[in-house]
Design an enzyme around this catalytic site. Structure first.
Site, PDB file in Angstrom:
ATOM      1  N   GLU A   1       0.816  -1.222   0.000  1.00  0.00           N
ATOM      2  CA  GLU A   1       0.000   0.000   0.000  1.00  0.00           C
ATOM      3  C   GLU A   1       0.851   1.274   0.000  1.00  0.00           C
ATOM      4  O   GLU A   1       0.611   2.210   0.776  1.00  0.00           O
ATOM      5  CB  GLU A   1      -0.975  -0.012   1.184  1.00  0.00           C
ATOM      6  N   MET A   2       1.839   1.294  -0.897  1.00  0.00           N
ATOM      7  CA  MET A   2       2.739   2.443  -0.929  1.00  0.00           C
ATOM      8  C   MET A   2       2.036   3.727  -1.356  1.00  0.00           C
ATOM      9  O   MET A   2       2.506   4.833  -1.079  1.00  0.00           O
ATOM     10  CB  MET A   2       3.911   2.154  -1.860  1.00  0.00           C
TER      11      MET A   2
END
Length: 277
Positions: free
Chosen positions: A263-264
């Site tokens: 979930e960058m």
């Protein structure tokens, strides 16, 4: 979890030794390669002979819930010998050589339906003296990408499986790993994503043995909102972190890919990062 949360070992090693073995199963070329790194911790250059043999790896673990998670195995007969090499290793340095052999049907392929395993024994000799032997387990398999398809051993494979958040010390038990993987297999899954941590080695070991395809993932967790991309230190540390994961697991047949983080996008969305950055 705080403190040391994985196994720790103290190992005595010879001054001249095999530092790393990277097994490369080229099924499309019918060749098995082993990229061997030899380390020399002495104060003098040395010349050594490197050789390797492949053996069948035979799982003798029991079939019950109590017995199956307990490692029990042996090596079968020798099935393949790789061409040896002579290499000069500088003092306090390393040297890399590549050993190779045509397979010719002597290795059984690895897949989720038939997780056949082999072991490579790499030897380093100085003259007539054996100075080190390195054991490296591997599988005769090849993942490739063709268009939008993932191929295993030349055939299209559709992955389905599970992920799990790393919550609780019980997760680091090999029994937990086996039980979770057994559930995935029982629902006809063939893949797993050890999520948002560098998981203990048993996660890939058991996947090799049970037949699950692993998407390895770093411990860089974007939705924790703690990564600062503007700091040069972040990129240096991140590169070292990612490299360490790849070097640890790259010879495991179960590992088909590398997730650089979880979930960058959250780092950008929740830190008001401008479009240029």
């Amino acid at each position: 979890l705080n403190g040391i949360w994985q196994d720790v070992s103290l190992v005595a090693l010879p001054a001249v030794r095999v530092d790393d073995v990277f097994v490369k199963p080229w099924l499309d070329r019918d060749e098995l390669e082993a990229e061997v790194t030899v380390r020399n911790e002495t104060s003098s250059d040395c010349t050594v002979d490197v050789s390797a043999d492949a053996f069948a790896w035979l799982n003798e673990a029991g079939g019950s819930t109590l017995e199956a998670p307990v490692p029990k195995w042996r090596l079968g007969g020798k099935v393949l010998s790789l061409a040896g090499a002579s290499v000069q290793v500088p003092a306090h340095g390393t040297a890399v050589c590549t050993l190779c052999a045509k397979v010719g049907g002597r290795l059984k392929t690895w897949s989720p339906d038939a997780p056949n395993l082999h072991a490579l024994l790499v030897r380093v000799n100085a003259g007539a003296s054996l100075v080190d032997t390195k054991y490296q387990r591997f599988g005769w398999r090849q993942f490739t990408v063709k268009g939008r398809d993932l191929l295993l051993n030349g055939e299209r494979i559709q992955l389905s499986g599970d992920i799990c958040h790393p919550f609780g010390a019980y997760m680091w038990s090999r029994r937990f790993v086996w039980s979770w993987y057994r559930m995935i297999k029982d629902m006809h899954g063939n893949a797993v994503r050890p999520h948002a941590q560098i998981y203990p080695r048993c996660y890939v070991d058991v996947a090799d043995e049970m037949g699950l395809c692993v998407l390895d993932e770093t411990a860089v967790f974007g939705s924790s909102i703690r990564s600062n991309f503007a700091m040069p230190e972040f990129w240096t540390r991140y590169a070292d972190h990612f490299k360490g994961l790849i070097l640890r697991d790259r010879s495991h047949p179960s590992v088909f890919g590398w997730s650089f983080g979880n979930e960058m996008f959250a780092v950008f969305r929740l830190n008001n990062v401008n479009k240029e950055d």
